[in-house]
Design an enzyme around this catalytic site. Structure first.
Site, PDB file in Angstrom:
ATOM      1  N   PHE A   1      -4.551   3.203  14.754  1.00 44.97           N
ATOM      2  CA  PHE A   1      -5.001   4.064  13.707  1.00 44.97           C
ATOM      3  C   PHE A   1      -6.198   3.487  12.991  1.00 44.97           C
ATOM      4  O   PHE A   1      -6.269   2.131  12.482  1.00 44.97           O
ATOM      5  CB  PHE A   1      -3.896   4.506  12.780  1.00 44.97           C
ATOM      6  CG  PHE A   1      -3.020   5.702  13.511  1.00 44.97           C
ATOM      7  CD1 PHE A   1      -2.869   7.006  12.891  1.00 44.97           C
ATOM      8  CD2 PHE A   1      -2.118   5.518  14.415  1.00 44.97           C
ATOM      9  CE1 PHE A   1      -2.153   7.765  13.363  1.00 44.97           C
ATOM     10  CE2 PHE A   1      -1.240   6.368  14.810  1.00 44.97           C
ATOM     11  CZ  PHE A   1      -1.409   7.623  14.259  1.00 44.97           C
TER      12      PHE A   1
ATOM     13  N   LYS B   1     -14.089   0.440  15.358  1.00 47.16           N
ATOM     14  CA  LYS B   1     -12.891  -0.352  15.502  1.00 47.16           C
ATOM     15  C   LYS B   1     -12.479  -0.153  16.843  1.00 47.16           C
ATOM     16  O   LYS B   1     -11.818  -1.146  17.573  1.00 47.16           O
ATOM     17  CB  LYS B   1     -11.854   0.214  14.532  1.00 47.16           C
ATOM     18  CG  LYS B   1     -10.509  -0.243  14.508  1.00 47.16           C
ATOM     19  CD  LYS B   1      -9.756   0.152  13.409  1.00 47.16           C
ATOM     20  CE  LYS B   1      -8.466  -0.532  13.070  1.00 47.16           C
ATOM     21  NZ  LYS B   1      -7.541   0.272  12.075  1.00 47.16           N
TER      22      LYS B   1
ATOM     23  N   LYS C   1       8.901 -16.377 -11.700  1.00 43.23           N
ATOM     24  CA  LYS C   1       8.226 -15.208 -12.198  1.00 43.23           C
ATOM     25  C   LYS C   1       6.946 -15.932 -13.011  1.00 43.23           C
ATOM     26  O   LYS C   1       7.133 -16.570 -14.008  1.00 43.23           O
ATOM     27  CB  LYS C   1       9.366 -14.413 -13.053  1.00 43.23           C
ATOM     28  CG  LYS C   1       8.307 -13.115 -13.614  1.00 43.23           C
ATOM     29  CD  LYS C   1       9.192 -12.257 -14.468  1.00 43.23           C
ATOM     30  CE  LYS C   1       8.531 -11.380 -15.257  1.00 43.23           C
ATOM     31  NZ  LYS C   1       9.310 -10.406 -16.212  1.00 43.23           N
TER      32      LYS C   1
ATOM     33  N   ASN D   1       0.973  -1.318  -0.139  1.00 45.44           N
ATOM     34  CA  ASN D   1      -0.031  -0.167  -0.164  1.00 45.44           C
ATOM     35  C   ASN D   1       0.663   1.290  -0.021  1.00 45.44           C
ATOM     36  O   ASN D   1       2.159   1.178  -0.237  1.00 45.44           O
ATOM     37  CB  ASN D   1      -1.081   0.160   1.028  1.00 45.44           C
ATOM     38  CG  ASN D   1      -0.265  -0.200   2.623  1.00 45.44           C
ATOM     39  OD1 ASN D   1       0.673   0.513   2.861  1.00 45.44           O
ATOM     40  ND2 ASN D   1      -0.312  -1.256   3.319  1.00 45.44           N
TER      41      ASN D   1
ATOM     42  N   LYS E   1     -12.105  -3.790  18.900  1.00 40.49           N
ATOM     43  CA  LYS E   1     -10.630  -4.477  19.167  1.00 40.49           C
ATOM     44  C   LYS E   1     -10.266  -4.071  20.445  1.00 40.49           C
ATOM     45  O   LYS E   1      -8.852  -4.173  20.972  1.00 40.49           O
ATOM     46  CB  LYS E   1      -9.691  -3.851  18.093  1.00 40.49           C
ATOM     47  CG  LYS E   1      -9.982  -4.325  16.809  1.00 40.49           C
ATOM     48  CD  LYS E   1      -9.224  -4.018  15.629  1.00 40.49           C
ATOM     49  CE  LYS E   1      -9.944  -4.407  14.200  1.00 40.49           C
ATOM     50  NZ  LYS E   1      -8.880  -4.271  13.191  1.00 40.49           N
TER      51      LYS E   1
ATOM     52  N   ASP F   1      -4.267  -6.613   4.844  1.00 40.92           N
ATOM     53  CA  ASP F   1      -5.353  -7.302   5.265  1.00 40.92           C
ATOM     54  C   ASP F   1      -5.514  -8.710   4.498  1.00 40.92           C
ATOM     55  O   ASP F   1      -5.768  -9.871   5.199  1.00 40.92           O
ATOM     56  CB  ASP F   1      -6.672  -6.683   4.930  1.00 40.92           C
ATOM     57  CG  ASP F   1      -6.807  -5.345   6.072  1.00 40.92           C
ATOM     58  OD1 ASP F   1      -6.065  -5.499   6.997  1.00 40.92           O
ATOM     59  OD2 ASP F   1      -7.433  -4.541   5.516  1.00 40.92           O
TER      60      ASP F   1
END
Length: 402
Positions: free
Chosen positions: A323, A337, A289, A209, A341, A279
């Protein structure tokens, strides 16, 4: 926080140098031992004799004017200082310090000192807004210098705007307040995750990301400045760490980050998960490859372990913060969240907002604790955001014990 401190006051060549006289006097009155270094241009605005009388110490201007043959003056002063304060700080001295230029007494001492450095800029409104000056201030901010922003008003050049040196009382209050919180996390062990993870597809491809790690690294630096012992679990980023209080653990995959976070979790007092962990990961990794094909290529994905939730399930004494990087309904998803959690706080980050998100040097966040109290931290540098987050964590930890 000022009494009995050795304060090195650097005065550079601007009309606001006259305010440094009052600043010297007030620091002296509060019990500080003040030594003044002036640039040659500053001495054209105010006589060195004035500062000598107010500080009751010699004034330093010339690098080669060695007042004591037993000591090298610029090194001795750099080592002597508990606090270094630049007031006024002109665009010129900011440029020198940001770019490692040491061509006079003040700039040489600034490169040699290991003390806390506070900078109070003063200049024309257009100079203060110039991209080069802004870039230099950002660079210094990222290195741990603390800025005392100038006020807005009528300037000596005739303009009205931001650039007027803050008043001596306000400068002293800002330094004292920061010094008071400097040892906020002394004796605390802080565990922080930062950056992205990479999930391998084949020997040349991986999924990741846009996280740069800048927010997590800023938190690590800020915690170290507050005298915490920091463990930073970092994904693959180009950022460097220099503070000796930071123990850096480099990882690549989500599984590696899971392992390292749990490895250090039980011995930590404060845990902040700022990393943007993948995730999902490819269910199958190719040994060679994958070649281009004539039809579509589908990659079957499997869930990675939820690091933050797993930490929430086993926490006992730790303060656990995470975060939430969102693009829609950020507060709603962030609070969900927080409870799901078992967190003590969530830092909600709308990555679609201007000046926020991955890769940049600024951020905009909302801090929400488990009691539902919200603190909005407006657009500012990630270093400043990090400092504010840690202050809020310290506040919430104190509330839990009272």
């Amino acid at each position: 926080m000022i009494r009995n401190k050795n304060i090195l006051l650097g005065v550079s060549g601007g009309i606001a140098a006259y305010k440094a006289c009052a600043l010297t006097s007030k620091l002296n009155q509060q019990g500080a031992d003040v030594k003044v270094i002036m640039t040659e241009n500053a001495a054209k605005f105010v006589s060195p004799l004035t500062f000598q009388a107010l500080s009751r110490n010699p004034v330093y201007i010339d690098t080669f004017d060695e007042k004591d043959p037993v000591k090298i003056a610029h090194i001795d002063l750099a080592d002597w200082a508990d606090i270094t304060l630049l007031a006024p700080a002109t665009a010129n001295i900011l440029g020198k310090l940001a770019n490692g230029i040491a061509d006079d007494m003040l700039s040489t001492v600034l490169l040699a000192t290991q003390s806390s450095v506070y900078i109070a800029p003063a200049m024309n409104v257009h100079m203060y807004a110039h991209p080069a000056v802004i870039a230099n201030m950002k660079k210094l901010d990222s290195r741990g210098c603390h800025f005392i922003e100038p006020g807005a008003g009528y300037l000596a050049c005739g303009y009205v705007g931001k650039g007027r040196l803050e008043e001596p009382e306000s400068i002293i209050s800002a330094v004292a307040e920061h010094q008071g919180g400097k040892a906020l996390f002394a004796g605390k062990k802080v565990l922080i995750s930062a950056g992205p993870t990479q999930e391998k597809i084949d020997p040349v491809r991986f999924l990741t990301n846009r996280s740069s790690g800048k927010m997590g690294f800023a938190l690590a630096e800020a915690a170290a400045h507050l005298e915490a012992d920091v463990t930073l679990v970092a994904g693959p980023v180009t950022l460097q760490t220099s503070n000796e209080r930071i123990k850096r653990v480099d990882i690549v995959t989500a599984e590696e980050m899971y392992t390292k976070m749990h490895e250090h979790f039980q011995t930590s007092d404060i845990v902040i998960k700022a990393a943007a962990v993948s995730d999902y990961r490819p269910k199958h990794i190719y040994d060679n490859k994958m070649k281009k094909q004539s039809d579509d290529w589908y990659i079957e994905m499997e869930r990675t372990q939820d690091i933050l939730q797993s930490l929430g399930e086993v926490k006992d004494h730790q303060f656990l913060a995470g975060f939430a990087a969102e693009t829609a309904n950020p507060i709603e998803y962030g609070i969900s969240k927080l409870h799901k959690k078992s967190l003590d706080a969530i830092i909600v980050n709308d990555v679609a907002a201007e000046g926020a998100g991955f890769g940049g040097d600024t951020n905009v966040v909302t801090y929400v604790n488990k009691s539902g109290e919200k603190e909005e931290l407006s657009l500012r540098s990630k270093q400043e955001i990090a400092e504010e987050i840690l202050k809020l964590i310290a506040r919430d930890m104190k509330d839990e014990t009272t």
